[in-house]
Design a protein around this motif. Structure first.
Motif, mmCIF file in Angstrom:
data_model
loop_
_atom_site.group_PDB
_atom_site.id
_atom_site.type_symbol
_atom_site.label_atom_id
_atom_site.label_comp_id
_atom_site.label_asym_id
_atom_site.label_seq_id
_atom_site.Cartn_x
_atom_site.Cartn_y
_atom_site.Cartn_z
ATOM 1 N N ALA A 99 52.537 -52.290 -96.248
ATOM 2 C CA ALA A 99 51.992 -53.616 -95.959
ATOM 3 C C ALA A 99 53.058 -54.517 -95.335
ATOM 4 O O ALA A 99 54.192 -54.580 -95.809
ATOM 5 C CB ALA A 99 51.447 -54.251 -97.232
ATOM 6 N N ASP A 100 52.677 -55.185 -94.270
ATOM 7 C CA ASP A 100 53.536 -56.126 -93.561
ATOM 8 C C ASP A 100 52.612 -57.093 -92.827
ATOM 9 O O ASP A 100 51.601 -56.660 -92.271
ATOM 10 C CB ASP A 100 54.429 -55.373 -92.564
ATOM 11 N N PRO A 101 52.908 -58.386 -92.823
ATOM 12 C CA PRO A 101 51.978 -59.333 -92.188
ATOM 13 C C PRO A 101 51.740 -59.067 -90.705
ATOM 14 O O PRO A 101 50.681 -59.414 -90.178
ATOM 15 C CB PRO A 101 52.658 -60.692 -92.403
ATOM 16 N N GLY A 102 52.711 -58.447 -90.038
ATOM 17 C CA GLY A 102 52.519 -58.115 -88.628
ATOM 18 C C GLY A 102 51.673 -56.872 -88.438
ATOM 19 O O GLY A 102 50.792 -56.829 -87.573
ATOM 20 N N ILE A 103 51.909 -55.872 -89.268
ATOM 21 C CA ILE A 103 51.207 -54.591 -89.125
ATOM 22 C C ILE A 103 49.738 -54.726 -89.497
ATOM 23 O O ILE A 103 48.860 -54.164 -88.824
ATOM 24 C CB ILE A 103 51.884 -53.503 -89.989
ATOM 25 N N ILE A 104 49.430 -55.475 -90.570
ATOM 26 C CA ILE A 104 48.039 -55.520 -91.039
ATOM 27 C C ILE A 104 47.227 -56.668 -90.424
ATOM 28 O O ILE A 104 46.135 -56.966 -90.886
ATOM 29 C CB ILE A 104 47.953 -55.575 -92.579
ATOM 30 N N GLY A 105 47.759 -57.301 -89.380
ATOM 31 C CA GLY A 105 46.930 -58.216 -88.594
ATOM 32 C C GLY A 105 47.010 -59.685 -88.940
ATOM 33 O O GLY A 105 46.390 -60.511 -88.262
ATOM 34 N N ILE A 106 47.753 -60.064 -89.976
ATOM 35 C CA ILE A 106 47.830 -61.476 -90.360
ATOM 36 C C ILE A 106 48.516 -62.290 -89.261
ATOM 37 O O ILE A 106 48.068 -63.380 -88.909
ATOM 38 C CB ILE A 106 48.560 -61.628 -91.709
ATOM 39 N N ASN A 107 49.599 -61.755 -88.708
ATOM 40 C CA ASN A 107 50.289 -62.455 -87.613
ATOM 41 C C ASN A 107 49.385 -62.617 -86.401
ATOM 42 O O ASN A 107 49.421 -63.642 -85.712
ATOM 43 C CB ASN A 107 51.553 -61.694 -87.211
ATOM 44 N N SER A 108 48.572 -61.599 -86.126
ATOM 45 C CA SER A 108 47.654 -61.671 -84.979
ATOM 46 C C SER A 108 46.620 -62.770 -85.178
ATOM 47 O O SER A 108 46.263 -63.483 -84.237
ATOM 48 C CB SER A 108 46.955 -60.328 -84.777
ATOM 49 N N GLY A 109 46.134 -62.907 -86.417
ATOM 50 C CA GLY A 109 45.187 -63.983 -86.727
ATOM 51 C C GLY A 109 45.813 -65.347 -86.507
ATOM 52 O O GLY A 109 45.191 -66.256 -85.941
ATOM 53 N N ALA A 110 47.074 -65.486 -86.933
ATOM 54 C CA ALA A 110 47.796 -66.740 -86.700
ATOM 55 C C ALA A 110 47.977 -66.978 -85.206
ATOM 56 O O ALA A 110 47.838 -68.108 -84.717
ATOM 57 C CB ALA A 110 49.155 -66.689 -87.401
ATOM 58 N N GLY A 111 48.265 -65.901 -84.465
ATOM 59 C CA GLY A 111 48.485 -66.011 -83.024
ATOM 60 C C GLY A 111 47.252 -66.468 -82.271
ATOM 61 O O GLY A 111 47.338 -67.319 -81.374
ATOM 62 N N VAL A 112 46.093 -65.924 -82.619
ATOM 63 C CA VAL A 112 44.845 -66.324 -81.961
ATOM 64 C C VAL A 112 44.550 -67.801 -82.250
ATOM 65 O O VAL A 112 44.149 -68.559 -81.351
ATOM 66 C CB VAL A 112 43.673 -65.430 -82.411
ATOM 67 N N ALA A 113 44.768 -68.222 -83.490
ATOM 68 C CA ALA A 113 44.538 -69.634 -83.844
ATOM 69 C C ALA A 113 45.460 -70.555 -83.045
ATOM 70 O O ALA A 113 45.029 -71.599 -82.529
ATOM 71 C CB ALA A 113 44.754 -69.841 -85.344
ATOM 72 N N ILE A 114 46.730 -70.164 -82.920
ATOM 73 C CA ILE A 114 47.685 -70.965 -82.148
ATOM 74 C C ILE A 114 47.289 -70.995 -80.678
ATOM 75 O O ILE A 114 47.366 -72.046 -80.014
ATOM 76 C CB ILE A 114 49.118 -70.407 -82.317
#
Length: 336
Positions: free
Chosen positions: A91-106
């Protein structure tokens, strides 16, 4: 009870990292496109430098170093929490998509909302948090099964799927944007440290100042969750409540970090693993070490990256990925 030998080892490692980080900062302050002589650092800090020296040190180099250090700490702690609540070493925030979710919002916020520059900086972590939280909630729902709870391997697979889908959404958003805005989003995706001014530090620091002590306070609950649901229930832990609370903390830490550094992956994977290799899996012992390792890793990656090639250098996210991707494959093969 924690063994005295482990406590002594933890303190020794923490002391070593507290020496290593300032040394890396010192190296980073002196090298770069606008070189700053090491014998001029102390006079410049004392206000006796030239205009150029003070500008390079206080307006360019120092805020970038501090924001990189803070972001690395946040990502490392986020990864440690996610690995604990999911009982999944991958588990890692980048690997499991959390960073991507933040990126789309930004990206949506940056492209479609007209906000004053002063407000934009302080809203970024909050916007990133909302996007990351929505993504994390969906990942959690899709990887949860009522009879067994969260399925660790399924969580990673669902997260990777969401990450790919959100990357596609980012491309759709970018395809209709202005050139200048596309350049910003492209740099964000590559993990280029872009929040390199003092207000960005003030925007991120409160999140870490609250969530690092909170996570250390919850370290024992993380230990119990790591032992499995039957054990945790047996000692009276409210599993879902603790898991969701800690998930909130992990998402907030990751969102605050990537809102100013871009899409950095693998720091949250590597730092907890390295820390556990030193002092074992007990959260009270390895989390403080993981936080410092995460900060140092991203700081070192950015220092190396910005001194490679032309004036732009190489994004820190790419430097980290060159190390982290093989490490992730190694862990994946080890678990299979």
């Amino acid at each position: 009870m924690i063994q005295p030998t482990l406590l002594k080892k933890q303190r020794l490692i923490l002391f070593s990292l507290l020496l290593l980080i300032p040394i890396t900062i010192l190296i980073g302050l002196g090298i770069g496109y606008s070189a700053l002589s090491y014998d001029r650092l102390i006079p410049t800090f004392l206000g006796k430098g030239s205009f150029k020296e003070e500008f390079v040190l206080f307006s360019i180099r120092l805020p970038r170093i501090i924001i990189t250090l803070l972001a690395g700490m946040g990502l490392a702690l986020s990864g440690a929490i996610l690995q604990g609540i999911t009982r999944n070493d991958l588990a890692d925030p980048g690997i499991i998509g959390i960073n991507s979710g933040a990126g789309v919002a930004i990206a949506v916020f940056f492209l479609y909302f007209l906000i004053e520059a002063g407000s934009f900086i302080y809203l970024l972590p909050l916007v990133a948090f909302i996007g990351a939280l929505l993504t994390a909630s969906l990942i959690y729902i899709f990887s949860y099964k009522k009879s067994v709870g969260v399925q660790p391997i399924k969580l990673v697979l669902v997260g990777v799927g969401f990450s790919m889908a959100l990357s596609g959404a980012m491309i759709v958003l970018v395809s209709s944007a202005e050139r200048a805005k596309v350049d910003f989003i492209a740099k964000w995706l590559a993990g280029n440290i872009w929040g390199t001014d003092w207000p960005f530090i003030l925007a991120v620091l409160p999140w870490l100042a609250i969530l690092i002590p909170f996570t250390l306070f919850k370290a024992n609950q993380l230990n119990l969750l790591g032992l499995g649901e039957p054990v945790a229930i047996g000692v009276g832990v409210s599993i879902e409540k603790e898991r969701i609370t800690l998930m909130f903390a992990a998402v907030a830490l990751a969102a605050a970090a990537v809102s100013v550094t871009g899409g950095i992956t693998f720091i949250g994977l590597m730092a907890p693993h390295i820390a556990k290799a030193f002092v074992g899996p007990r959260n009270q012992l390895f989390i403080p070490i993981a936080i410092l390792i995460g900060g140092w890793l991203l700081l070192a990656a950015d220092t190396v990256g910005r001194n490679i090639g032309d004036t732009e250098g190489l994004p820190a996210g790419i430097v980290v990925a060159l190390i982290g991707a093989p490490y992730f494959i190694y862990l994946l093969l080890k678990k299979s």
